[in-house]
Design a protein around this motif. Structure first.
Motif, PDB file in Angstrom:
ATOM      1  N   TRP A 138       0.840  -1.204   0.000  1.00 57.92           N
ATOM      2  CA  TRP A 138       0.000   0.000   0.000  1.00 57.92           C
ATOM      3  C   TRP A 138       0.875   1.255   0.000  1.00 57.92           C
ATOM      4  N   ALA A 142       1.501   4.039  -2.831  1.00 54.05           N
ATOM      5  CA  ALA A 142       1.144   5.433  -2.528  1.00 54.05           C
ATOM      6  C   ALA A 142       2.290   6.373  -2.879  1.00 54.05           C
ATOM      7  N   TYR A 150      -4.200   4.018  -2.877  1.00 55.63           N
ATOM      8  CA  TYR A 150      -3.577   3.828  -1.565  1.00 55.63           C
ATOM      9  C   TYR A 150      -2.979   5.107  -0.984  1.00 55.63           C
ATOM     10  N   TYR A 153      -4.594   6.078   2.082  1.00 49.09           N
ATOM     11  CA  TYR A 153      -4.448   5.165   3.220  1.00 49.09           C
ATOM     12  C   TYR A 153      -3.488   5.765   4.256  1.00 49.09           C
ATOM     13  N   GLU A 214     -11.169  -1.356   4.771  1.00 48.66           N
ATOM     14  CA  GLU A 214     -10.060  -2.320   4.647  1.00 48.66           C
ATOM     15  C   GLU A 214      -9.764  -2.942   6.015  1.00 48.66           C
TER      16      GLU A 214
END
Ligand code: CA
Length: 524
Positions: A138, A142, A150, A153, A214
């Motif tokens: 992730w 990102a 992501y 996130y 998630e």
């Protein structure tokens, strides 16, 4: 443990009958404690039991020791993180849906869970959600582009954001130095990411509903697909920034509700490493919380040989927690994987280590013990040296001992291996085992209320009554080396029988003499 001494027995026959009854109970105690009110055992898999000789503890090794844990009397296991991670401790996860290859496979783990359940042992795993590893896919995705899913996130700020400007600190000598912040610049970019625990552990963004979904998916995967019983939440007070405490409280309520949709009995215990006042408000969303204050108080009482304040402090903490959640689970413990081991905290004094465990097992709570505590493993920081390999047997005979680290504290010359202690009825291991089984077989010790017995001028004694449904026990600990005589006030003179003692006490109608470093439990 020495023998029970029934008081005022009318005849030798009665004495013998009582002894026989007690002996039967000791051999085959009826278990009354019910999860999660029994004892939970914390395991660092890496150091516990190595099944294949590669030096690293693993799931198969742990599975092979379940009989040991059942024999010890534990009802739950808490595993430190088992997910893939670049670090030895694994508190920075790269894949939330898998098992670290050093530890085994998901199939190995499912077998472990089933085998544990077959022995009535529940399994709780560490869930490390405040941050991921910087090596998590992730985060790697990102970093590529702020338009990637992501990106959100994680927690980002533009380099011009006033929050991330370097703070300069003036030193006493007049020079200036930048102060460390929790923001980390991504090289060759205009962005910084937030990390509470260091740049390799970027914080996850709990303001993002997709991240929340998630997280629910992860929780449900372990509960439903794998079949575990609950989670120990790492760093539970940091998922939102510390100044947003109310958001943290509410988030865990939300999380608990979601987890209950797949397992109504899910057990969630949280690490909110702070004083009682900060811990309390989390109890609505996290029904069990580690009682850090109590552990410290027990160690203080043991080291100062002064138990006079202990019960009042415990009561105060419990009343506060109960006012927030009447059904709270008080997860008591002496020390965990982040603290110097209890044996080292009492200067390797075996008598004091015994007294600490006697207090833990006789006070209210759902006690946790850290693997190796029961054999007196030693350990002081840095952290890896409080997480050294378990000593199953003497080095030359030990088929399971891990060797990923060269131990500094717990070696064959400082700690008697389990196999040796098992053959000695006076060993620390047998002390733990006896107390755990005593507790498991007693409703009063497991569920009973607590009330202090006021003593004056005898600080080394810690005396209290535990009571449940009309039954009660008077428990007296002597925290110093010298024997003490406790005069029983009129209202306590009904406690006429020694129900349990670690050394032989002398009991008469008005007083009890408690040998140094020992525990006496009287019943009516
Ligand atoms: Ca291994």
């Amino acid at each position: 443990m020495k023998h029970i001494h029934p008081f005022h027995c009318a005849s030798l026959l009665i004495l013998l009958a009582l002894l026989a009854a007690w002996a039967t109970q000791a051999q085959n105690p009826q278990k009354v404690s019910k999860w999660p009110h029994g004892v939970t055992y914390e395991i660092f898999v890496q150091s516990f039991a190595d099944s294949d000789g590669d030096g690293i503890g693993d799931i198969k090794g742990m599975t092979s020791r379940l009989d040991y844990l059942q024999d010890l009397g534990v009802e739950g296991i808490w595993l430190m993180p088992i997910n893939p991670s670049p670090s030895y401790h694994k508190y920075d996860v790269t894949d939330y849906y898998d098992i670290h290859p050093d530890y085994g496979t998901l199939e190995d783990f499912k077998t472990f869970v089933k085998e544990a359940h077959d022995r009535n042992i529940r399994v709780v795993i560490d869930l490390v959600l405040n941050h991921s590893s910087s090596q998590n896919l992730w985060f790697k995705e990102a970093l590529k582009d702020e338009h990637i899913k992501y990106w959100d996130y994680y927690v980002w700020a533009h380099k011009d954001d006033p929050r991330v400007q370097p703070v300069v600190r003036k030193m006493p000598d007049g020079t200036e130095r930048p102060r460390r912040t929790n923001w980390n610049l991504v090289p060759n970019s205009d962005y910084l990411y937030f990390s509470h625990f260091g740049r390799n552990m970027p914080d996850l963004n709990f303001d993002n509903p997709k991240l929340q979904q998630e997280v629910f998916k992860i929780g449900k995967f372990w509960l439903k697909d794998v079949g575990i019983d609950g989670f120990r939440l790492d760093a539970a007070r940091h998922v939102f920034p510390d100044e947003r405490a109310v958001d943290n409280h509410k988030w865990w309520e939300f999380f608990l509700q979601e987890m209950k949709t797949v397992n109504p009995d899910v057990y969630i215990v949280g690490e909110v490493w702070a004083s009682t006042e900060i811990v309390g408000p989390y109890l609505k969303g996290i029904p069990a919380l580690f009682n850090f204050d109590m552990g410290l108080e027990i160690i203080k009482a043991i080291n100062e040989e002064n138990g006079s304040q202990l019960v009042d402090k415990h009561l105060k903490i419990r009343e506060f927690y109960q006012s927030i959640n009447p059904d709270f689970v008080d997860a008591t413990f002496l020390t965990n994987h982040d603290q110097n081991r209890i044996m080292s905290s009492v200067n390797n004094n075996m008598d004091k280590a015994r007294m600490a465990s006697s207090l833990l097992m006789t006070l209210p709570g759902s006690p946790y013990i850290f693997y190796g505590e029961e054999i007196g493993m030693q350990g002081t920081k840095p952290d890896q040296y409080i997480r050294e390999p378990f000593l199953w047997n003497l080095r030359e005979k030990d088929q399971l001992r891990a060797s990923w680290i060269k131990p500094r504290n717990s070696t064959d010359s400082t700690v008697l291996a389990l196999a040796v202690q098992q053959t000695d009825k006076n060993s620390l291991f047998n002390h733990y085992k006896t107390l755990i089984h005593l507790r498991n077989s007693s409703k009063v010790l497991t569920y009973g209320d607590l009330s202090p017995m006021k003593l004056s001028g005898q600080p080394a004694l810690c005396a209290f009554v535990r009571s449940d449904a009309g039954e009660s026990l008077l428990i007296i600990h002597n925290l110093c080396q010298t024997s003490a005589t406790l005069k029983l006030p009129q209202s306590y003179q009904g406690y006429k029988t020694v129900w349990f003692a670690t050394k032989t006490p002398l009991l008469s109608s008005r007083q009890v003499q408690i040998p140094g470093y020992s525990t006496v439990i009287l019943t009516k």
